[in-house]
Enzyme design. Structure first.
Site, PDB file in Angstrom:
ATOM      1  N   PHE A 143       0.861  -1.191   0.000  1.00 50.20           N
ATOM      2  CA  PHE A 143       0.000   0.000   0.000  1.00 50.20           C
ATOM      3  C   PHE A 143       0.893   1.235   0.000  1.00 50.20           C
ATOM      4  O   PHE A 143       1.760   1.380   0.858  1.00 50.20           O
ATOM      5  CB  PHE A 143      -0.932   0.022   1.215  1.00 50.20           C
ATOM      6  CG  PHE A 143      -1.911   1.162   1.148  1.00 50.20           C
ATOM      7  CD1 PHE A 143      -3.090   1.055   0.422  1.00 50.20           C
ATOM      8  CD2 PHE A 143      -1.630   2.377   1.770  1.00 50.20           C
ATOM      9  CE1 PHE A 143      -3.973   2.118   0.318  1.00 50.20           C
ATOM     10  CE2 PHE A 143      -2.514   3.449   1.678  1.00 50.20           C
ATOM     11  CZ  PHE A 143      -3.692   3.320   0.949  1.00 50.20           C
ATOM     12  N   ASP A 228       9.155   2.321   1.562  1.00 50.81           N
ATOM     13  CA  ASP A 228       8.007   3.080   2.049  1.00 50.81           C
ATOM     14  C   ASP A 228       7.856   2.758   3.535  1.00 50.81           C
ATOM     15  O   ASP A 228       7.376   1.684   3.911  1.00 50.81           O
ATOM     16  CB  ASP A 228       6.752   2.679   1.261  1.00 50.81           C
ATOM     17  CG  ASP A 228       5.497   3.392   1.759  1.00 50.81           C
ATOM     18  OD1 ASP A 228       5.520   3.940   2.879  1.00 50.81           O
ATOM     19  OD2 ASP A 228       4.486   3.380   1.032  1.00 50.81           O
ATOM     20  N   LYS A 257       2.431   9.545   8.277  1.00 50.79           N
ATOM     21  CA  LYS A 257       1.698   9.061   9.442  1.00 50.79           C
ATOM     22  C   LYS A 257       2.236   9.615  10.772  1.00 50.79           C
ATOM     23  O   LYS A 257       1.883  10.699  11.150  1.00 50.79           O
ATOM     24  CB  LYS A 257       1.627   7.533   9.440  1.00 50.79           C
ATOM     25  CG  LYS A 257       0.697   7.004   8.337  1.00 50.79           C
ATOM     26  CD  LYS A 257       0.002   5.695   8.671  1.00 50.79           C
ATOM     27  CE  LYS A 257      -1.138   5.429   7.715  1.00 50.79           C
ATOM     28  NZ  LYS A 257      -0.749   4.790   6.460  1.00 50.79           N
TER      29      LYS A 257
HETATM   30  C1  PLP Z   1      -0.933   5.132   4.981  1.00 50.35           C
HETATM   31  C2  PLP Z   1       0.130   4.735   4.049  1.00 50.35           C
HETATM   32  C3  PLP Z   1       0.401   5.489   2.889  1.00 50.35           C
HETATM   33  C4  PLP Z   1      -0.455   6.659   2.470  1.00 50.35           C
HETATM   34  O1  PLP Z   1      -0.367   7.732   3.351  1.00 50.35           O
HETATM   35  P1  PLP Z   1      -1.392   8.955   3.244  1.00 50.35           P
HETATM   36  O2  PLP Z   1      -0.880   9.924   4.252  1.00 50.35           O
HETATM   37  O3  PLP Z   1      -2.757   8.429   3.545  1.00 50.35           O
HETATM   38  O4  PLP Z   1      -1.295   9.460   1.856  1.00 50.35           O
HETATM   39  C5  PLP Z   1       1.464   5.106   2.102  1.00 50.35           C
HETATM   40  N1  PLP Z   1       2.228   4.047   2.420  1.00 50.35           N
HETATM   41  C6  PLP Z   1       2.001   3.311   3.519  1.00 50.35           C
HETATM   42  C7  PLP Z   1       2.904   2.167   3.838  1.00 50.35           C
HETATM   43  C8  PLP Z   1       0.935   3.612   4.368  1.00 50.35           C
HETATM   44  O5  PLP Z   1       0.704   2.863   5.448  1.00 50.35           O
END
Ligand code: PLP
Length: 404
Positions: A143, A228, A257
């Site tokens: 994600f 990420d 986050k």
């Molecule tokens: C939540 C998340 C995102 C997206 O972050 P947003 O602030 O909602 O755009 C991207 N990568 C990972 C691993 C996430 O958990």
């Protein structure tokens, strides 16, 4: 702590009515109006108290309204709220230094969210590649966010439905499958992007050697390795960054986050020899690295250090692992327990939505992801007593599920 606001809130049902009429219904929301939080506790407008094992969807890594962040933001908001990135701001520079010194000595680009941080990484990878290389390999169950680039990087068909055509140049390999990733590499590939531990995908920890193998593939083929760490970063796993568990350094890392202790903020870090590829004029975020986010980000890192929360996250992880491994022994509905600090996945043999609902009725907030995984992202400063209290409720709810 009672404020005059407490008496002025709408009740939950009036709030739900407002949303029905005026807020787009793109989220499934619980019919609860949350009005106040403190640490791992949060209250609704009816005065119910909830123990929060999923504070702020992972953003409130040091709890609701952490005092150090509250103080820093209050001070900053009365001094300088926003100036554009055509100026220098000492707080943004100091924040970048703190992140750099706790990771791999890189430089930062600041933005406001995880998706934005990943868009920056995607653009950097294409800009840095020589000879028109543009393809990026990502992994199933990953994600990376909801903007079209980050969404295309997200190898989950359910999020793509109805949105095509997506961005060209993304290819997917099964998470953990090094050979499959290797087969996708051709002379148009510029990067491999991966969560070192998958979050939304169900707290999936990669098989031994996987991240090391990706590092090697990137080195052999001149690709950038992008981690990420939007969900795993900033101390969640008991190290500042999850990659530090695996002894594999990325070329690019994205954060958001928990980065600013609950205030919106995102960042992309990259090594100094790669950073110049993001030339002036090639990328920007108007609010990125603003003084409020910077002060909140600095205060968050300082609070984690001053309060010894990295060790705390490890200890809490041990507690959760012990608790739910014991439950797994008694209860065959629990398939697997995956823990990295305060990132916990309990894989069930049945759908988890009912567990979330029953926990809510018992005033414990948890999440279910990937249909069958109960995901907990508790605060690093959750107390032992709160951890035990919540585990007791959750274990009881799981125990009472129909047998697999
Ligand atoms: C939540 C998340 C995102 C997206 O972050 P947003 O602030 O909602 O755009 C991207 N990568 C990972 C691993 C996430 O958990």
């Amino acid at each position: 702590m009672t404020t005059s606001l407490d008496t002025e809130h709408l009740n939950s049902s009036a709030t739900v009515d407002l949303f029905k009429r005026y807020v787009i219904g793109n989220y499934n929301r619980y019919p609860v109006n949350l009005v106040r939080g403190e640490g791992s506790l949060v209250w609704d407008s009816e005065g119910n108290r909830y123990l929060d094992f999923f504070p702020g969807w992972g953003c409130n890594l040091i709890g609701h309204c952490p005092p150090q962040v509250v103080r820093a933001v209050q001070e900053q908001v009365a001094t300088l709220i926003h100036v554009p990135n055509t100026w220098h701001m000492d707080v943004q520079g100091q924040w970048a230094q703190m992140l750099s010194e706790r990771s791999f000595g890189g430089q930062a680009f600041f933005c406001n969210s995880g998706a934005e941080a990943n868009e920056a990484a995607i653009k950097l990878a294409r800009l840095h590649a020589k000879g028109g290389r543009y393809k990026i390999i990502t992994f199933t169950g990953g994600f990376h966010g909801r903007t079209l680039g980050a969404l295309t990087a997200t190898a989950q068909p359910k999020y793509h439905e109805g949105l095509g055509p997506l961005v060209a140049g993304f290819q997917y390999a099964p998470f953990g499958d090094l050979e499959a990733a290797k087969k996708l590499i051709d002379d148009e590939t510029c990067a491999i992007m991966v969560e070192p531990i998958q979050g939304e995908g169900g707290v999936r920890i990669p098989p031994a050697g996987f991240l090391q193998g990706l590092r090697k593939l990137c080195d052999e083929n001149g690709l950038l390795l992008i981690f990420d760490e939007v969900q795993t970063g900033c101390g969640r796993t008991g190290h500042w960054f999850a990659y530090q568990h695996f002894g594999v350094e990325p070329d690019v890392m994205t954060l958001a986050k928990a980065l600013c202790g609950g205030i919106a903020g995102g960042a992309m870090l990259t090594k100094p020899q790669i950073a110049p590829s993001l030339r002036p004029g090639m990328h920007a975020a108007t609010f990125g690295g603003n003084p409020i986010a910077a002060r909140a980000g600095i205060a968050t890192l300082e609070a984690i250090e001053q309060d010894g929360l990295l060790d705390n996250a490890k200890d809490l992880g041990d507690l959760f692992r012990r608790r739910f491994m014991a439950l797994k022994d008694q209860c065959d509905v629990v398939r697997e327990v995956r823990v990295a600090g305060v990132m916990i996945g309990i894989e069930l043999a049945v759908e988890g939505a009912g567990v979330v609902k029953e926990c809510l009725a018992r005033k414990l907030l948890v999440n279910c992801t990937n249909a069958t995984v109960i995901r907990l992202l508790p605060a690093m400063n959750l107390s032992q007593e709160q951890a035990e209290e919540g585990c007791e409720i959750l274990a009881d709810v799981i125990r009472k599920l129909p047998r697999a």
